[in-house]
Design a protein around this motif. Sequence first.
Motif, PDB file in Angstrom:
ATOM      1  N   ALA A   4      -4.481  -1.216  -9.123  1.00  7.99           N
ATOM      2  CA  ALA A   4      -3.671  -2.122  -8.301  1.00  7.99           C
ATOM      3  C   ALA A   4      -2.221  -2.072  -8.772  1.00  7.99           C
ATOM      4  N   ILE A   5      -1.324  -2.232  -7.811  1.00 11.89           N
ATOM      5  CA  ILE A   5       0.103  -2.370  -8.112  1.00 11.89           C
ATOM      6  C   ILE A   5       0.526  -3.712  -7.561  1.00 11.89           C
ATOM      7  N   SER A   6       1.177  -4.498  -8.411  1.00 13.50           N
ATOM      8  CA  SER A   6       1.574  -5.841  -7.994  1.00 13.50           C
ATOM      9  C   SER A   6       2.985  -6.165  -8.460  1.00 13.50           C
ATOM     10  N   VAL A   7       3.532  -7.178  -7.822  1.00  5.63           N
ATOM     11  CA  VAL A   7       4.785  -7.805  -8.232  1.00  5.63           C
ATOM     12  C   VAL A   7       4.453  -9.285  -8.348  1.00  5.63           C
ATOM     13  N   GLY A   8       4.467  -9.802  -9.572  1.00  3.59           N
ATOM     14  CA  GLY A   8       4.032 -11.178  -9.770  1.00  3.59           C
ATOM     15  C   GLY A   8       2.588 -11.321  -9.330  1.00  3.59           C
ATOM     16  N   ASN A   9       2.317 -12.298  -8.460  1.00  2.00           N
ATOM     17  CA  ASN A   9       0.962 -12.526  -7.965  1.00  2.00           C
ATOM     18  C   ASN A   9       0.661 -11.783  -6.667  1.00  2.00           C
ATOM     19  N   GLU A  10       1.622 -11.016  -6.162  1.00  2.00           N
ATOM     20  CA  GLU A  10       1.435 -10.309  -4.896  1.00  2.00           C
ATOM     21  C   GLU A  10       0.977  -8.868  -5.140  1.00  2.00           C
ATOM     22  N   THR A  11      -0.169  -8.524  -4.590  1.00  2.00           N
ATOM     23  CA  THR A  11      -0.685  -7.159  -4.704  1.00  2.00           C
ATOM     24  C   THR A  11      -0.090  -6.317  -3.584  1.00  2.00           C
ATOM     25  N   LEU A  12       0.543  -5.208  -3.959  1.00  2.00           N
ATOM     26  CA  LEU A  12       1.207  -4.336  -2.991  1.00  2.00           C
ATOM     27  C   LEU A  12       0.380  -3.113  -2.638  1.00  2.00           C
ATOM     28  N   ALA A  13      -0.445  -2.629  -3.574  1.00  2.00           N
ATOM     29  CA  ALA A  13      -1.239  -1.427  -3.346  1.00  2.00           C
ATOM     30  C   ALA A  13      -2.519  -1.507  -4.174  1.00  2.00           C
ATOM     31  N   THR A  14      -3.598  -0.950  -3.617  1.00  2.00           N
ATOM     32  CA  THR A  14      -4.876  -0.899  -4.314  1.00  2.00           C
ATOM     33  C   THR A  14      -5.561   0.431  -4.010  1.00  2.00           C
ATOM     34  N   GLY A  15      -6.494   0.800  -4.850  1.00  2.00           N
ATOM     35  CA  GLY A  15      -7.281   1.996  -4.608  1.00  2.00           C
ATOM     36  C   GLY A  15      -8.134   2.351  -5.806  1.00  2.00           C
ATOM     37  N   PHE A  37     -10.686  14.027 -13.445  1.00  2.00           N
ATOM     38  CA  PHE A  37     -11.438  15.120 -14.064  1.00  2.00           C
ATOM     39  C   PHE A  37     -10.652  15.636 -15.262  1.00  2.00           C
ATOM     40  N   GLN A  38     -11.346  15.887 -16.353  1.00  2.00           N
ATOM     41  CA  GLN A  38     -10.734  16.428 -17.571  1.00  2.00           C
ATOM     42  C   GLN A  38     -11.164  17.880 -17.721  1.00  2.00           C
ATOM     43  N   GLY A  85      -9.389  12.713  -6.526  1.00  2.00           N
ATOM     44  CA  GLY A  85      -9.186  12.072  -5.232  1.00  2.00           C
ATOM     45  C   GLY A  85      -8.990  10.592  -5.390  1.00  2.00           C
ATOM     46  N   ALA A  86      -8.679   9.975  -4.275  1.00  2.00           N
ATOM     47  CA  ALA A  86      -8.506   8.527  -4.240  1.00  2.00           C
ATOM     48  C   ALA A  86      -9.321   7.983  -3.074  1.00  2.00           C
TER      49      ALA A  86
END
Length: 158
Positions: free
Chosen positions: A125-136, A141-142, A89-90
């Motif tokens: 986190a997903i970013s472009v340069g210094n701008e964060t676009l998505a987090t979570g 599970f393995q 899950g997220a």
Amino acid sequence: MSHYLHPAEYLPHDTPMLLLEDVINVTDDTTICEVTVTETGVLGPFIDDRGSLPGWYALELMAQTVGVWSGWHRKQHGQDSISLGMVLGARELVCAAGILPANARLTITVKLLMQDERFGSFECAISVGNETLATGRINTFQPTTEELTTLFHQGSTA
């Protein structure tokens, strides 16, 4: 030049579901991967009519970066086989704009928060340069080989 292999060497994914282009860095508790949002790149099949990637792909980009972390560490310990992991899950997954913009070079960063033999939790986190676009936060599970066999063969013997 990077001393890391292509993401496909660490993940059990094939085209078109391999969504990462480059492994930038891996440490004991972090991994950074990159991909560019273009119609001609690996994300091409999933691009919308504006050339952007729908925001829900953020989860898969984060999960694959976690997979790279796991695969890289397995290789460091002499385990050449790629192991299938699962996202449980997220939490607090947010992509505020609802898209990952056209022609953007996305940097996906994951940081290990907790891990035991079979479970892990990663801040992403997903970013472009210094701008964060998505987090979570992604929880993983393995499964064992036996669990995978049961999961994928359920109902196939009827």
